[in-house]
Design a protein around this motif. Structure first.
Motif, short mmCIF file in Angstrom:
data_model
loop_
_atom_site.label_atom_id
_atom_site.label_comp_id
_atom_site.label_asym_id
_atom_site.label_seq_id
_atom_site.Cartn_x
_atom_site.Cartn_y
_atom_site.Cartn_z
N THR B 55 0.84 -1.19 0.00
CA THR B 55 0.00 0.00 0.00
C THR B 55 0.87 1.24 0.00
O THR B 55 2.10 1.16 0.16
CB THR B 55 -0.90 0.03 1.25
OG1 THR B 55 -0.06 0.24 2.40
CG2 THR B 55 -1.65 -1.28 1.40
N ARG B 59 2.51 -0.88 3.69
CA ARG B 59 2.00 -2.12 4.28
C ARG B 59 1.79 -3.15 3.18
O ARG B 59 1.32 -2.83 2.10
CB ARG B 59 0.67 -1.82 4.97
CG ARG B 59 0.17 -2.94 5.85
CD ARG B 59 -1.01 -2.47 6.68
NE ARG B 59 -1.39 -3.49 7.65
CZ ARG B 59 -2.42 -3.38 8.47
NH1 ARG B 59 -3.16 -2.29 8.44
NH2 ARG B 59 -2.71 -4.35 9.31
N VAL B 61 0.00 -6.41 1.60
CA VAL B 61 -1.29 -7.09 1.68
C VAL B 61 -1.31 -8.26 0.71
O VAL B 61 -0.73 -8.21 -0.37
CB VAL B 61 -2.46 -6.13 1.37
CG1 VAL B 61 -2.58 -5.05 2.44
CG2 VAL B 61 -2.32 -5.51 0.00
N LEU B 102 -8.87 -9.56 0.80
CA LEU B 102 -7.53 -9.02 1.08
C LEU B 102 -7.15 -9.38 2.51
O LEU B 102 -7.97 -9.29 3.41
CB LEU B 102 -7.59 -7.51 0.87
CG LEU B 102 -6.42 -6.59 1.19
CD1 LEU B 102 -6.57 -5.31 0.36
CD2 LEU B 102 -6.36 -6.23 2.66
N CYS B 103 -5.92 -9.77 2.70
CA CYS B 103 -5.42 -10.03 4.05
C CYS B 103 -4.23 -9.12 4.33
O CYS B 103 -3.30 -9.05 3.52
CB CYS B 103 -4.96 -11.48 4.19
SG CYS B 103 -6.32 -12.65 4.10
N ALA B 104 -4.28 -8.44 5.44
CA ALA B 104 -3.19 -7.53 5.78
C ALA B 104 -2.00 -8.31 6.32
O ALA B 104 -2.17 -9.26 7.09
CB ALA B 104 -3.67 -6.52 6.82
#
Lengths: 425, 306
Positions: B55, B59, B61, B102-104
């Motif tokens: 991002t 971050r 993802v 979506l997985c962080a």
């Protein structure tokens, strides 16, 4: 004493001559050596980048698909184009989707799919086929022209940069919207106006050739049986629209502008039914004029250089072309591509209008000037490497002439395809 | 311990073009949902795809997504009405959804059918609202759910966004997935080439004249030129693998490509560290695709999430 001086002068001259010859032979030997002995392999290819400006659904991807399909084999031309393998797979997949009368139309291009298709233009040289120049074609979703990018996305910025860097612009006009506008449908006229607004904004300040392509030309067949009359009718509609007329007035006087009708599927493949375009179950896939927009790029760039040169710049270019004739073809081929970056090249570029001439364009333009001035290079006197280079240069000129020939054929068949200030009267 | 997945949706409507319609609220708040537009592309005949993206806040993802052709029943929201006929836009093209979750800070290995189905349901709810008023629709924040898909833990921050992976100064660059090539391999190749050229130049300069090949007897005819020396033996010099593009100096830079996003796995030879700055994407074969792992993870030897 005078005898000694004379002898010294002669010896000095001989030494200078030997040094010059040695330097030239080294340079030529270096060019000949190239990589694995092929001096041509390391010669840079002129590259021209094309951006087609069109809203979503206007037919950019179909045009690209059919254009490649048409140009991927030599046919009756002296050249053909080749895409990198992974792009070829994608183009073939699109073609199968389009040509399959039992399937749907291809789905639109998403933002993540924006990329450039890069085509080698190849021609036969002796018993081999070689690339002589490259054409880049940017594929992107049309909504980038009208909708905001989501925060964090760079797609729009990349498109704008591509527009600035383009060697030629193609404005895509949706034939379906033109048809609707011709029949007085408000929605069609609004979309057509939005499309023109989006492209005119970029084209007003453009310094490269501009061609407008009317896609879905088959949907306009019923306007008039004669194609040129039909094109003239459409041109009249366009010239009556805000922005388009101004664009032709501003740009038409100083650059080549075209209006090219194309159908990516042919005149007997699709029907308009209830506002939707459907494939005919027994439709015949036979695209028309799809090769012209790309074929026109190089001749129009060269023509624009011609138009932009004043007398001083023209004489300077001719002088440079003459100077280059004294080089061997291989040396000329290698140094031509770097000429624009050298001092003399920069002077010429400045004289000819600065940034409007890219390095690639100058390469081909100088090439063409040499054609006009060499009066027939004594081919038999060249060694093998220089013969290769000379054949390469001649092959490239033939390809440019083939491009021009295709454009000439269109202009002969459809005189209304040439836009210019004459349309304003 | 369970992980959360946030549904997302990218689609176009009857009039509007592709746009992000559903995304995690925190990603929208961080002004970073553009990364979804740039990363999520059609699955090209595969059941699903996965990728890792960064991002704008650095971050990382994990993304998993699939495609869904829009039918009349999808639009009405009731399976019995509207039928299964495709819905088209005003340009007669069939509409499709690019939906997923979506997985962080995690990479999705094998997305489960349940997770994709829950994401599709959420996406369809949003899409129906979008179709009722396309022009005024604004992006919606998604509600997370507990996922059952296999995950691989990721370092928390990449320090670089996918959104900027393809520079605005390089409009003709390929898809984001290929950026590791331009970041590492091309400079390395360029450096090597410079060194080789330098060595070659010194060698040529010190080797004296290269004798010219014997002259071909001069032709006295005015006909077509004699055949040149065969070119085919070196015609592939400078070509770039199977693409067939000619990698010639001073032309167009790195050969354009559709990028690894179309391939079935990330390049196994990616240099260390490249995974942190480049998205990796893979196409899935239902139930058969191995969990995706970038080069960096392989080297770090991180265990999968419990």
């Amino acid at each position: 004493m005078p005898g000694i001086v004379a002898t010294a002068v002669v010896v000095a001259n001989l030494v200078v001559l030997l040094i010059v010859m040695r330097i030239r032979r080294r340079r030529r030997a270096r060019f000949r050596a190239g990589e694995n002995g092929d001096g041509l392999a390391s010669a840079p290819l002129p590259t021209f980048r094309v951006v087609a400006l069109g809203l979503q659904g206007s037919g950019k991807t179909l045009l690209l698909t059919s254009m490649y399909r048409r140009l991927q084999t030599p046919g009756d031309r002296g050249f053909h184009v080749r895409a990198p393998y992974e792009q070829l797979i994608e183009l073939n997949r699109w073609y199968q989707e389009v040509a399959d009368t039992t399937g749907d139309w291809p789905q639109g291009t998403s933002r993540g799919e924006m990329r450039e298709f890069e085509f080698d233009v190849l021609t036969t040289l002796g018993d081999t086929t070689r690339p002589v120049l490259k054409l880049g074609y940017l594929e992107y979703p049309g909504e980038l022209l009208t909708d905001q990018d989501a925060p964090g996305s760079t797609a729009q910025a990349r498109l704008l940069t591509a527009l600035t860097d383009a060697d030629a612009l193609i404005g895509i006009i949706d034939g379906l919207r033109l048809r609707q506008a011709c029949h007085g449908e408000v929605r069609g006229r609004l979309i057509l106006q939005a499309a023109l607004d989006a492209m005119i904004h970029s084209m007003l300040s453009a310094r490269c050739p501009i061609a407008f392509v009317i896609t879905k030309w088959d949907l306009l067949d019923d306007l008039h049986p004669d194609e040129n009359t039909r094109l003239a009718m459409v041109r009249t509609v366009l010239m009556g629209m805000d922005g388009f007329r101004d664009l032709v007035r501003v740009q038409g006087a100083r650059r080549v502008m075209r209006l090219i009708p194309v159908t990516a599927v042919g005149h007997d493949f699709a029907v308009l039914d209830g506002g939707e375009v459907h494939k005919k179950p027994d439709g015949r896939f036979h695209p028309s004029n799809v090769d012209v927009p790309l074929s026109a790029v190089v001749p129009d760039i060269l023509r624009q250089i011609e138009l932009s040169l004043d007398r001083t710049a023209r004489e300077a270019i001719l002088a440079e072309a003459q100077r280059r004739l004294r080089m061997g073809p291989l040396e000329a081929l290698h140094t031509l591509s770097t000429f624009a970056a050298q001092k003399a090249g920069k002077v010429l570029l400045a004289a000819a209008g600065g940034a409007i001439i890219a390095d690639s364009a100058l390469t081909l333009f100088m090439d063409a000037q040499a054609t006009a001035t060499d009066g027939g290079r004594r081919f038999a006197e060249l060694d093998a490497a220089d013969r290769q280079a000379e054949e390469f240069i001649q092959a490239r000129r033939r390809v440019v002439q083939e491009f021009q020939h295709r454009v000439t054929l269109l202009e002969a068949a459809l005189p209304s395809s040439r836009l210019g200030t004459g349309d304003l009267t | 311990m369970t992980a959360s997945g946030w549904p997302f949706l990218i689609a176009r409507g009857r009039r509007r073009g592709y746009t992000v319609l559903l995304a995690p609220g925190w990603l929208i708040a961080a002004q970073g949902h553009g990364v979804l537009e740039e990363t999520v592309t059609p699955v090209a005949g595969q059941p699903w795809r996965v990728a890792v993206a960064g991002t704008t806040q650095g971050r990382r993802v994990g993304l998993a997504w699939a495609e869904h052709p829009v039918t009349g029943a999808d639009v009405t929201g009731t399976p019995d009405s509207g039928g299964g006929a495709p819905v088209r836009d005003e340009h007669s093209r069939p509409l499709r959804l690019l939906y997923g979750f979506l997985c962080a800070d995690a990479m999705i290995g094998d997305p489960s059918g349940d997770d994709l189905a829950r994401s599709r349901d959420a996406a369809l709810d949003t899409y129906r609202r979008f179709l009722t008023d396309e022009e005024h629709f604004t992006i919606e924040g998604s509600t997370p759910f507990d996922i059952t898909s296999s995950l691989t833990r990721q370092p928390g921050h990449s320090g670089r966004a996918v959104g900027s992976a393809t520079s605005a100064a390089s409009p003709f660059a390929s898809t984001p997935g290929s950026t590791w090539t331009s970041r590492w391999v091309l400079p390395a190749v360029g450096t090597l080439a410079v060194v080789l050229v330098g060595v070659g130049a010194i060698w040529i300069a010190s080797s004296g004249d290269t004798p010219d090949p014997p002259c071909t007897p001069a032709s006295t005819t005015a006909g077509p030129p004699a055949p040149a020396a065969p070119l085919g033996t070196t015609a592939t010099q400078g070509t770039a693998g199977p693409s067939g593009t000619t990698a010639l100096p001073g032309t167009t830079g790195p050969p354009a490509t559709t990028g690894p996003s179309r391939t079935s796995a990330p390049a196994p030879s990616a240099p260390p560290g490249t995974a942190a700055s480049a998205p990796a994407a893979t196409t899935g074969a239902a139930g058969a695709a191995p969990p995706i792992q970038t080069a960096q993870e392989n080297q770090a030897g991180l265990p999968p999430c419990p």
